[in-house]
Enzyme design. Structure first.
Site, PDB file in Angstrom:
ATOM      1  N   CYS A  56      50.409  38.956  12.203  1.00 38.76           N
ATOM      2  CA  CYS A  56      49.354  39.932  12.523  1.00 38.76           C
ATOM      3  C   CYS A  56      47.972  39.282  12.506  1.00 38.76           C
ATOM      4  O   CYS A  56      47.115  39.604  13.330  1.00 38.76           O
ATOM      5  CB  CYS A  56      49.375  41.076  11.519  1.00 38.76           C
ATOM      6  N   ARG A 133      54.842  46.147  16.897  1.00 34.81           N
ATOM      7  CA  ARG A 133      53.683  45.621  17.636  1.00 34.81           C
ATOM      8  C   ARG A 133      53.645  46.295  19.007  1.00 34.81           C
ATOM      9  O   ARG A 133      54.317  45.845  19.934  1.00 34.81           O
ATOM     10  CB  ARG A 133      53.804  44.100  17.795  1.00 34.81           C
TER      11      ARG A 133
HETATM   12  C1  BEZ Z   1      53.614  39.228  10.088  1.00 36.25           C
HETATM   13  O1  BEZ Z   1      53.736  38.040   9.834  1.00 36.25           O
HETATM   14  O2  BEZ Z   1      52.652  39.649  10.698  1.00 36.25           O
HETATM   15  C2  BEZ Z   1      54.701  40.165   9.681  1.00 36.25           C
HETATM   16  C3  BEZ Z   1      55.989  39.721   9.668  1.00 36.25           C
HETATM   17  C4  BEZ Z   1      57.004  40.583   9.272  1.00 36.25           C
HETATM   18  C5  BEZ Z   1      56.700  41.890   8.921  1.00 36.25           C
HETATM   19  C6  BEZ Z   1      55.402  42.340   8.981  1.00 36.25           C
HETATM   20  C7  BEZ Z   1      54.389  41.477   9.378  1.00 36.25           C
END
Ligand code: BEZ
Length: 220
Positions: A56, A133
């Protein structure tokens, strides 16, 4: 599909061509109401699973670093996650301190999950607590024109998001369609004929690059 717990009514996830469901929300730039937000502009509304997570952080940094390109396309950015506004502020400040990138666009704090549920961003078989996402391309008439959904473990592609936005805007402006892998400057597709008269006309039309009557390309 989503069930509204107050009315027990089943709500469909928004689809391409639907009007963007209206909502009010708290963001890092104050309260907004979608129907009054970014009047006469395109809106790119995107969710991320959680603040202070690695993928993110790269994605939100990507939106921030290319904000001027979105502005040049008359487009406002609007982020969202199921985190509090305090978490958003802490994350925005932390990323700015660590990398110099500042998320200078509103991020919705969707703690009650109202917006994410209404927009189908909560996909329980992927995660029950975090939004996937998603990217919603909303035109100046507040109509949803394109939707992307990515899972938690794969970041989106900013070049593709910008390309798709440019393709939608170019298609609207010139009344044309975009072929595979189209990018600005490439030839576009002339809408195919809908009647025999139009078909016969097209077969004699040398103004476009014709494969056959139903596939003709031209430069803009
Ligand atoms: C992330 O790295 O953004 C992420 C990965 C897994 C679950 C939620 C966020």
């Amino acid at each position: 599909m989503e069930t509204n717990t107050e009315t027990n009514q089943v709500t469909m996830m928004p689809r391409i061509g639907d009007m963007a469901p209206d909502f009010e929300a708290v963001t890092t730039k104050g309260k907004i109401k979608l129907s009054e937000f970014a009047k006469d502009k395109w809106i790119l509304m995107f969710s991320h699973p959680a603040d202070f997570t690695p993928v993110c952080t790269t994605e939100m940094s990507g939106f921030a670093q290319r904000k001027e390109e979105f502005e040049a396309l008359n487009t406002e950015l609007l982020g969202l996650s199921i985190d509090s506004v305090h978490a958003h502020l802490g994350w925005v400040n932390n990323v700015r301190e660590k990398t110099g990138v500042y998320f200078d666009f509103p991020i919705i704090a969707d703690l009650d999950m109202k917006v994410s549920k209404r927009y189908g961003m909560l996909q329980p078989n992927e995660s029950e607590t975090a939004a996937v996402r998603a990217v919603f391309f909303i035109d100046p008439n507040k109509k949803i024109r394109l939707i992307m959904y990515y899972p938690l473990n794969v970041g989106r592609n900013m070049d593709e998001i910008l390309r798709a936005l440019k393709a939608l805007q170019t298609s609207d402006k010139y009344g044309v369609a975009m072929p595979l892998n189209w990018k600005p400057g490439d030839k576009v597709i002339v809408p195919p004929p809908k009647t025999l008269d139009e078909m016969n006309q097209r077969l004699n039309d040398d103004s476009c690059e014709r494969t056959d009557f139903y596939l003709c390309k031209k430069s803009l």
